[in-house]
Design a protein around this motif. Structure first.
Motif, PDB file in Angstrom:
ATOM      1  N   UNK A  69      11.915  -5.544 -12.996  1.00 52.85           N
ATOM      2  CA  UNK A  69      12.129  -4.781 -14.216  1.00 52.85           C
ATOM      3  C   UNK A  69      13.442  -4.000 -14.198  1.00 52.85           C
ATOM      4  N   UNK A  70      14.206  -4.096 -13.108  1.00 52.23           N
ATOM      5  CA  UNK A  70      15.373  -3.229 -12.926  1.00 52.23           C
ATOM      6  C   UNK A  70      16.433  -3.424 -14.012  1.00 52.23           C
ATOM      7  N   UNK A  71      17.140  -2.332 -14.319  1.00 55.60           N
ATOM      8  CA  UNK A  71      18.263  -2.420 -15.265  1.00 55.60           C
ATOM      9  C   UNK A  71      19.596  -2.506 -14.492  1.00 55.60           C
ATOM     10  N   UNK A  72      19.527  -2.417 -13.157  1.00 56.67           N
ATOM     11  CA  UNK A  72      20.742  -2.412 -12.345  1.00 56.67           C
ATOM     12  C   UNK A  72      21.338  -3.825 -12.230  1.00 56.67           C
ATOM     13  N   UNK A  73      22.626  -3.951 -12.580  1.00 50.68           N
ATOM     14  CA  UNK A  73      23.245  -5.275 -12.669  1.00 50.68           C
ATOM     15  C   UNK A  73      23.316  -5.983 -11.310  1.00 50.68           C
ATOM     16  N   UNK A  74      23.611  -5.234 -10.247  1.00 53.73           N
ATOM     17  CA  UNK A  74      23.717  -5.854  -8.919  1.00 53.73           C
ATOM     18  C   UNK A  74      22.368  -6.398  -8.475  1.00 53.73           C
ATOM     19  N   UNK A  75      21.323  -5.602  -8.688  1.00 57.73           N
ATOM     20  CA  UNK A  75      19.990  -6.066  -8.318  1.00 57.73           C
ATOM     21  C   UNK A  75      19.594  -7.269  -9.175  1.00 57.73           C
ATOM     22  N   UNK A  76      19.943  -7.213 -10.452  1.00 61.35           N
ATOM     23  CA  UNK A  76      19.645  -8.350 -11.331  1.00 61.35           C
ATOM     24  C   UNK A  76      20.300  -9.635 -10.814  1.00 61.35           C
ATOM     25  N   UNK A  77      21.521  -9.482 -10.276  1.00 62.44           N
ATOM     26  CA  UNK A  77      22.221 -10.656  -9.743  1.00 62.44           C
ATOM     27  C   UNK A  77      21.462 -11.240  -8.547  1.00 62.44           C
ATOM     28  N   UNK A  78      20.931 -10.356  -7.712  1.00 59.32           N
ATOM     29  CA  UNK A  78      20.144 -10.813  -6.562  1.00 59.32           C
ATOM     30  C   UNK A  78      18.897 -11.571  -7.033  1.00 59.32           C
ATOM     31  N   UNK A  79      18.326 -11.082  -8.129  1.00 63.64           N
ATOM     32  CA  UNK A  79      17.049 -11.621  -8.596  1.00 63.64           C
ATOM     33  C   UNK A  79      17.150 -13.043  -9.162  1.00 63.64           C
ATOM     34  N   UNK A  80      18.378 -13.452  -9.489  1.00 65.36           N
ATOM     35  CA  UNK A  80      18.550 -14.779 -10.102  1.00 65.36           C
ATOM     36  C   UNK A  80      17.897 -15.877  -9.250  1.00 65.36           C
ATOM     37  N   UNK A  81      18.044 -15.768  -7.934  1.00 69.41           N
ATOM     38  CA  UNK A  81      17.496 -16.810  -7.054  1.00 69.41           C
ATOM     39  C   UNK A  81      16.144 -16.445  -6.447  1.00 69.41           C
ATOM     40  N   UNK A  82      15.567 -15.341  -6.919  1.00 73.49           N
ATOM     41  CA  UNK A  82      14.295 -14.891  -6.336  1.00 73.49           C
ATOM     42  C   UNK A  82      13.170 -15.868  -6.692  1.00 73.49           C
ATOM     43  N   UNK A  83      12.105 -15.891  -5.874  1.00 76.87           N
ATOM     44  CA  UNK A  83      10.944 -16.725  -6.206  1.00 76.87           C
ATOM     45  C   UNK A  83      10.415 -16.381  -7.602  1.00 76.87           C
ATOM     46  N   UNK A  84       9.869 -17.409  -8.276  1.00 74.50           N
ATOM     47  CA  UNK A  84       9.371 -17.197  -9.637  1.00 74.50           C
ATOM     48  C   UNK A  84       7.838 -17.162  -9.635  1.00 74.50           C
ATOM     49  N   UNK A  85       7.305 -16.185 -10.366  1.00 75.37           N
ATOM     50  CA  UNK A  85       5.847 -16.053 -10.481  1.00 75.37           C
ATOM     51  C   UNK A  85       5.211 -17.372 -10.910  1.00 75.37           C
TER      52      UNK A  85
END
Ligand code: ATP
Ligand code: MG
Length: 429
Positions: free
Chosen positions: A210-226
């Motif tokens: 749910x983060x609004x932080x752009x750097x964290x969002x970039x990390x999340x791009x490749x994160x596992x998907x529910x």
């Protein structure tokens, strides 16, 4: 004015010029929910603090930093309700409303309290209308909740300005496996996460999505998907919901990052969002919470619901200019009387008219005044017609009937004929 005599920041008066729109909104929703077979429940505004900690979850924004909590004179810790679901579940359990597995379709309306930073569309006292359904576990009821909101947006004229976002959080088992995978992925990239997300990773890892932080969002791009972790039960439920929304012709987008702020959701989660209100874009949000009732001490009872923010929807009606014109006119007829005798006759006449036309919106001039001043008030009231009663009229047992909005000439009408005449000129809603 001294500070102590002002309203609390973020808690607003709803002024007389705004209440017609509120009442229009509220009555539109109430009628719709009656028609879908939902029953209203009214809970107290204050509950034991423990109720919200247990249901919403200790490590959510609401419980961590938004609640208005205080000790009462007995030393009990009480909290102004920040949302409606917890109290509704409590009431359902306390009164055995879900006993024997009986389905319940409930709704509530009222103020909620959260200590947030006040801004447009975000207040410390705000109002919600919420729905909660118990003991119906299929995707059909999830779909009904969405279908009826879609109908509401249509009735209000804002359908084109809202978008449905949808996700599935799965059963608690599949969510558990997903959480593990997410934690493993994010822990390996801890240094790239913002501080808040690092903290959430420990307390409530799904909220990192749910983060609004752009750097964290970039990390999340490749994160596992529910979606890759849903078990068969969750998948079948989600497919069933989507099939129903397709059948009803309701467009949606799947948002894999939609997790919702509260702890209790499972399977379906959804939000109706708009780009017309700036940063406060969610007007209605909810989902399924199959584990909540049990977690609160009841027998296993499935649940699903949502809440809409009334202030945000009112703002939308205003922004999109969907405020119906007729709601602001609250007076049909304004009665002016000149002199004591005419005032007395006016009083009996107007009460008789109210008997004969129970829906007539008749305002009787108060505080006497000259012809000019009463006439000005009649016009300002928004009335369609003025009734004028002076010595001349009284002598003939008539009123002068004056259209105020250019619908014909002034005429004299006998007292006895007045109700029948008004009934022909005023269309009553
Ligand atoms: P947000 O992300 O905007 O803080 P939320 O997820 O905290 O919303 P919910 O608890 O799901 O909100 O409440 C449902 C709805 O109530 C929201 O979609 C919104 O329309 C409204 N709402 C929530 N908090 C506020 C507030 N502080 N002021 C006005 N409306 C609110
Ligand atoms: Mg919030």
């Amino acid at each position: 004015m001294s500070k102590s005599l002002q309203a609390i920041r973020g808690m607003n008066d709803i002024l007389p010029e705004q209440t017609p729109l509120w009442r229009y909104f509220e009555s539109t929703v109430a009628r719709l929910l009656d028609n879908y077979g939902y029953k209203q429940i009214r809970m107290p505004i204050v509950e034991f603090t423990e109720l919200f900690k247990r249901s919403i979850g200790e490590v959510t924004d609401i419980v961590e930093k938004e609640m208005y909590t205080f000790d009462d004179r007995n030393g009990d810790s009480l909290t102004l309700r920040p949302e409606g679901t917890a109290a509704c579940v409590r009431a359902v359990l306390e009164h055995g409303l879900s006993g024997g597995g009986q389905p319940q379709k409930l709704w509530y309306i009222g103020p909620m309290f959260r200590h947030e930073r006040p801004q447009k569309g975000r207040y410390r006292q705000f109002h919600q209308i919420g729905l909660e359904v118990f003991n119906l576990d299929g995707p059909d009821i999830d779909a009904e909740l969405i279908v009826l909101t879609w109908r509401l947006w249509g009735m209000l004229g804002i359908r084109d300005a809202v978008k449905l976002e949808l996700n599935s959080l799965g059963t608690s088992e599949s969510r558990g496996r997903y959480r593990e995978a997410l934690v493993e992925f994010l822990s390996a990239r801890l240094d790239k996460l913002d501080e808040d997300s690092q903290r959430r990773l420990k307390t409530n890892p799904l909220r990192v999505l749910d983060t609004k932080n752009a750097d964290t969002q970039a990390v999340l791009v490749d994160a596992p998907k529910m979606a890759d972790y849903l078990d068969d039960e969750s998948r079948t439920h989600f497919e069933g919901l989507k099939a129903r929304l397709d059948a009803a012709g309701i467009p949606y987008v799947i948002n894999p990052k939609l997790v919702r702020g509260l702890d209790y959701y499972s399977k379906t989660v959804f939000e109706w969002v708009t780009d017309k209100l700036g940063a406060q874009g969610t007007v209605c949000a909810g989902g399924r919470y199959d584990g909540l009732v049990e977690q609160m001490g009841g027998k296993p009872t499935t649940g699903v619901g949502f809440a809409m923010g009334i202030e945000r929807l009112i703002l939308m009606l205003e922004t999109l200019e969907q405020v119906p014109e007729e709601i602001s006119r609250q007076v049909d007829v304004y009665l002016c009387a000149f002199g004591e005798a005419a005032e007395l006759a006016g009083l009996t006449l107007s009460e008789k008219l109210r008997d004969q036309l129970p829906n007539l919106r008749l305002q009787v001039n108060a505080g006497a005044g000259s012809f000019k001043s009463q006439f000005k008030k009649a016009d300002k009231s928004g009335a369609l017609f003025a009734l004028i009663l002076g010595d001349d009229e009284l002598a003939q047992q008539v009123v002068s009937f004056k259209p105020l909005r250019g619908q014909g000439e002034q005429q004299s009408i006998a007292f006895d004929a007045l109700a029948a005449h008004l009934a022909t000129c005023i269309v009553q809603g």
